[in-house]
Every structure is written in structure tokens, then in C-alpha cells.
Write a protein that holds these residues in place. Structure first.
Motif, mmCIF file in Angstrom:
data_model
loop_
_atom_site.group_PDB
_atom_site.id
_atom_site.type_symbol
_atom_site.label_atom_id
_atom_site.label_comp_id
_atom_site.label_asym_id
_atom_site.label_seq_id
_atom_site.Cartn_x
_atom_site.Cartn_y
_atom_site.Cartn_z
ATOM 1 N N MET A 110 1.952 6.233 -2.224
ATOM 2 C CA MET A 110 0.850 5.416 -2.748
ATOM 3 C C MET A 110 0.312 5.993 -4.057
ATOM 4 O O MET A 110 0.002 5.255 -4.993
ATOM 5 C CB MET A 110 -0.284 5.348 -1.713
ATOM 6 N N LEU A 111 0.231 7.317 -4.114
ATOM 7 C CA LEU A 111 -0.283 7.987 -5.312
ATOM 8 C C LEU A 111 0.629 7.734 -6.510
ATOM 9 O O LEU A 111 0.153 7.468 -7.626
ATOM 10 C CB LEU A 111 -0.424 9.483 -5.049
ATOM 11 N N GLN A 112 1.922 7.798 -6.276
ATOM 12 C CA GLN A 112 2.861 7.532 -7.362
ATOM 13 C C GLN A 112 2.698 6.113 -7.905
ATOM 14 O O GLN A 112 2.641 5.901 -9.129
ATOM 15 C CB GLN A 112 4.297 7.709 -6.875
ATOM 16 N N LYS A 113 2.622 5.165 -6.985
ATOM 17 C CA LYS A 113 2.523 3.764 -7.396
ATOM 18 C C LYS A 113 1.209 3.486 -8.113
ATOM 19 O O LYS A 113 1.152 2.745 -9.097
ATOM 20 C CB LYS A 113 2.659 2.850 -6.186
ATOM 21 N N ALA A 114 0.120 4.112 -7.631
ATOM 22 C CA ALA A 114 -1.204 3.857 -8.203
ATOM 23 C C ALA A 114 -1.387 4.494 -9.576
ATOM 24 O O ALA A 114 -2.179 4.013 -10.393
ATOM 25 C CB ALA A 114 -2.287 4.362 -7.246
ATOM 26 N N THR A 115 -0.662 5.590 -9.843
ATOM 27 C CA THR A 115 -0.870 6.333 -11.088
ATOM 28 C C THR A 115 0.286 6.222 -12.075
ATOM 29 O O THR A 115 0.136 6.574 -13.247
ATOM 30 C CB THR A 115 -1.081 7.829 -10.780
ATOM 31 N N TRP A 119 -1.461 -2.234 6.498
ATOM 32 C CA TRP A 119 -0.393 -1.321 6.118
ATOM 33 C C TRP A 119 0.916 -2.030 5.848
ATOM 34 O O TRP A 119 1.758 -1.521 5.097
ATOM 35 C CB TRP A 119 -0.221 -0.230 7.155
ATOM 36 N N SER A 120 1.122 -3.191 6.441
ATOM 37 C CA SER A 120 2.346 -3.935 6.133
ATOM 38 C C SER A 120 2.389 -4.278 4.652
ATOM 39 O O SER A 120 3.456 -4.200 4.007
ATOM 40 C CB SER A 120 2.423 -5.216 6.976
ATOM 41 N N ARG A 121 1.237 -4.631 4.075
ATOM 42 C CA ARG A 121 1.167 -4.935 2.639
ATOM 43 C C ARG A 121 1.351 -3.677 1.799
ATOM 44 O O ARG A 121 2.083 -3.679 0.799
ATOM 45 C CB ARG A 121 -0.173 -5.596 2.310
ATOM 46 N N ILE A 122 0.677 -2.572 2.226
ATOM 47 C CA ILE A 122 0.749 -1.328 1.457
ATOM 48 C C ILE A 122 2.178 -0.786 1.430
ATOM 49 O O ILE A 122 2.690 -0.383 0.380
ATOM 50 C CB ILE A 122 -0.211 -0.283 2.035
ATOM 51 N N ASP A 146 4.367 -2.951 -0.772
ATOM 52 C CA ASP A 146 4.091 -2.726 -2.196
ATOM 53 C C ASP A 146 4.627 -1.381 -2.670
ATOM 54 O O ASP A 146 5.052 -1.237 -3.820
ATOM 55 C CB ASP A 146 2.588 -2.795 -2.455
ATOM 56 N N SER A 147 4.583 -0.372 -1.787
ATOM 57 C CA SER A 147 5.046 0.966 -2.180
ATOM 58 C C SER A 147 6.556 1.061 -2.260
ATOM 59 O O SER A 147 7.107 1.898 -2.969
ATOM 60 C CB SER A 147 4.513 2.017 -1.199
ATOM 61 N N GLY A 148 7.224 0.191 -1.496
ATOM 62 C CA GLY A 148 8.687 0.229 -1.469
ATOM 63 C C GLY A 148 9.226 1.338 -0.598
ATOM 64 O O GLY A 148 10.441 1.587 -0.584
ATOM 65 N N ALA A 149 8.381 2.016 0.150
ATOM 66 C CA ALA A 149 8.817 3.142 0.986
ATOM 67 C C ALA A 149 9.592 2.639 2.199
ATOM 68 O O ALA A 149 9.198 1.681 2.854
ATOM 69 C CB ALA A 149 7.620 3.959 1.449
ATOM 70 N N ARG A 150 10.736 3.293 2.482
ATOM 71 C CA ARG A 150 11.519 3.026 3.677
ATOM 72 C C ARG A 150 12.061 4.341 4.202
ATOM 73 O O ARG A 150 12.375 5.241 3.417
ATOM 74 C CB ARG A 150 12.706 2.092 3.383
ATOM 75 N N VAL A 151 12.182 4.464 5.524
ATOM 76 C CA VAL A 151 12.708 5.683 6.118
ATOM 77 C C VAL A 151 13.801 5.289 7.118
ATOM 78 O O VAL A 151 13.564 5.288 8.314
ATOM 79 C CB VAL A 151 11.614 6.509 6.821
ATOM 80 N N ASP A 152 14.963 4.931 6.624
ATOM 81 C CA ASP A 152 16.080 4.547 7.501
ATOM 82 C C ASP A 152 17.383 5.098 6.934
ATOM 83 O O ASP A 152 17.488 5.344 5.744
ATOM 84 C CB ASP A 152 16.183 3.022 7.614
#
Length: 321
Positions: free
Chosen positions: A169-174, A309-312, A315-321
Motif C-alpha cells: 500500500m505504501l508503494q502504491k500511495a507514494t 480490503w477486496s478493493r485495496i 488496487d495494490s495488485g498484490a497476489r500471493v500464489d
């Protein structure tokens, strides 16, 4: 006739005795499953609560850490546990309401597989750095990261954990680039930041407060929406990065279908434990605060946070698979 009356009386007493035995809870050890490693916020909160519940019940209450897959392993194990009240889940919001959007398969349904018991606590989260890092504020960190050709490394408690996602989130926000370094638990991540192997980490207050107080870690900003009572002079990240902020919560859940009278007894005892000054004082030393509420309130929090959190995560594009 007299013999028949005696038999009916004995049968009635036996039935009453059986009902009383069934109603007595707990009559043996209760296990609080923590799906994260020891040393983090969830583990610390669970241990404070376990001690108080054990005193109130007169029965052992043990904390069992079952980490793995960002909390999915332990959470899924409770979903499949016997629904008799003797196996309970003390979970972080990350595993309960964020993982379903990070992982393709978690092994549990966050709503259908659990009966909410009660919210337990809120924890402070902070962006910390090794004291040698040439940045003392979030603004200075952003400037430093943008001046470098290679991304700064940031340690987390593991893939899919709240520490990891807040970093995303920090990366995306900044607009800065950070290299994610996952560890097997928050304590290990914090230790390596102290040692200088990694310059940055997002940490809960329980996993970092000793290092902060000793000067082995410096706090660049508070993740929560509001400043922390334990660090009143440290600005939130949101004071620099508009709209940024999250206040992690921790709650207790039981396997779905747990008898309502048992749930009610557990809820009453948890409320009593959270009201105790001893519990509140111990949580305060960890940088946490009690989050007292009903099972219905916890159900609403889970429902609303799943949507949020589904939206966050999307938006962040984070996946852990």
C-alpha cells in the motif's frame, strides 16, 4: 406405586445431573489457536487473554501457534476443528479478511466456516527503520527511495501478512519502489532490521516496542489512522501521505455450529477479561488497547472489511500464489 415413584425421581435427577454436566464449560483445557508465529501482536494478545481466561475458568487455556501461508494454515485448521468450544481461533484481521483476496485458495470461508465470538483488541502498527538509515520521517524516506537506482528492502512477517500488504500500500500511495523480503514471523524480521541486514519493516507495536524503547529501531511513521498513545509525538503516515492508514484488529472465532449456550458463556468471559484493569494494563504495555464488542459487531466488522480490503488488494495488485 412407591417403587415407580422412586424410579421416576431417580431418572429425573439423572437427567438434571446430565444437563448440568453438559452445561458446565469448560471442563478441560481450552486451546486458543494463533495462526501466526510467536512474538507478533496476535500471539501477544492471545497470551494475555489466555492467562486471564484460565484464572476465570479454573481450567488451563493454552496458546498454540500454527503459522503458515500468511495465517491460512492455522485458520483453516480451526474451521475443520470440532465445534464444541474447546478449540478457538484468535485471529488477525489480515488472515480473516485480507487473505481471501490475496490467495487463490485459503482452505476456509471467512464467514461460513466460523461463528464470531468477540473482537479482542486493536494494535498499533509502525514503519520502522534501522537507526543508520538516512531518513527520519516518511517524507525523508520517500525522497531517499526516489533518489536511489535500486529499491530499498523492506522486511515483513511473511508473504500475505499485514506487514507485507501495508508495504504494498505504501508503494502504491507514494510511488516509491521497495523490495519485499519475507520472513517466517514478525520477530525474525524485526531482528534483522535491528542487525542492519534489511533497512525497513512494518511492525506491530508488540513485536517492535522493546527495540523502539532501546533505540535499536527508529519509527518513521504510524500506520494507524490516529497517533498512538504509546508514541504521541510520532506522526501518522497519513499526515504525510493523504488517505493512507489502517488500524489492525484482532478477534476470536469458533468453528461454525458451536452451541449457542457455549458461545454465550465464552462471550461473557471474554468481556469480563477485557474489562479487567490487569488485562488493559498488559495490553497497553504492548502498544495495544482492548476492543470490546459483541459477536454481532464482529460479524459486521468482518463483512465490512471484506468489502474494503477486496478493493485495496485489487488496487495494490498484490497476489500471493
Amino acid at each position: 406405586m412407591l417403587r415407580r415413584t422412586w424410579w421416576v425421581t431417580c431418572l429425573g435427577l439423572a437427567l438434571c445431573s446430565g444437563a448440568q454436566a453438559q452445561d458446565k464449560f469448560p471442563s478441560k483445557t481450552v486451546t486458543l489457536v494463533v495462526p501466526q508465529t510467536a512474538g507478533g501482536a496476535n500471539d501477544a494478545i492471545a497470551r494475555v487473554l489466555a492467562q486471564k481466561l484460565s484464572e476465570q475458568w479454573g481450567q488451563p487455556v493454552v496458546v498454540e501457534n500454527r503459522p503458515g501461508a500468511g495465517g491460512n494454515v492455522g485458520t483453516a485448521s480451526v474451521a475443520k476443528a470440532k465445534n464444541d468450544g474447546y478449540t478457538l481461533l484468535v485471529n488477525a484481521d489480515s488472515a480473516q479478511v485480507i487473505n481471501p483476496f490475496l490467495y487463490q485458495r485459503t482452505g476456509f470461508d471467512p464467514v461460513k466456516d466460523f461463528d464470531p465470538v468477540a473482537p479482542l483488541a486493536k494494535a498499533g502498527y509502525v514503519l520502522v527503520a534501522n537507526p543508520a538509515l538516512p531518513a527520519n520521517t516518511v517524507a525523508e524516506l520517500i525522497a531517499l527511495a526516489k533518489s536511489k537506482s535500486d529499491p530499498l528492502a523492506i522486511a515483513s512477517a511473511g508473504n500475505g501478512t499485514l506487514n507485507h500488504l501495508i508495504g504494498e500500500m505504501l508503494q502504491k500511495a507514494t510511488g516509491i519502489q521497495l523490495q519485499h523480503i519475507p520472513y517466517k514471523g514478525a520477530a525474525m524480521a524485526a531482528t534483522d532490521v535491528v542487525g542492519g541486514q534489511v533497512p525497513l519493516s512494518v511492525q506491530s507495536m508488540p513485536s517492535s516496542i522493546a527495540f523502539i524503547r532501546s533505540g535499536k529501531l527508529k519509527v518513521l511513521g504510524v500506520v494507524n489512522e490516529k497517533r498512538l498513545a504509546a508514541l504521541p509525538d510520532v506522526p501518522t503516515i497519513g499526515e504525510t501521505v493523504k488517505g493512507f492508514g489502517a488500524t489492525p484488529w484482532y478477534g476470536m472465532f469458533a468453528p461454525a455450529g458451536t452451541p449457542k449456550h457455549i458461545l454465550a458463556q465464552i462471550q461473557d468471559e471474554v468481556a469480563k477479561a477485557l474489562d479487567a484493569k490487569e488485562t488493559q494494563d498488559k495490553l497497553a504495555t504492548l502498544g495495544c488497547e482492548p476492543f470490546k464488542g459483541s459477536a454481532e459487531q464482529l460479524a459486521i466488522i468482518v463483512r465490512d472489511d471484506l468489502q474494503r480490503w477486496s478493493r485495496i488488494v485489487k488496487d495494490s495488485g498484490a497476489r500471493v500464489d
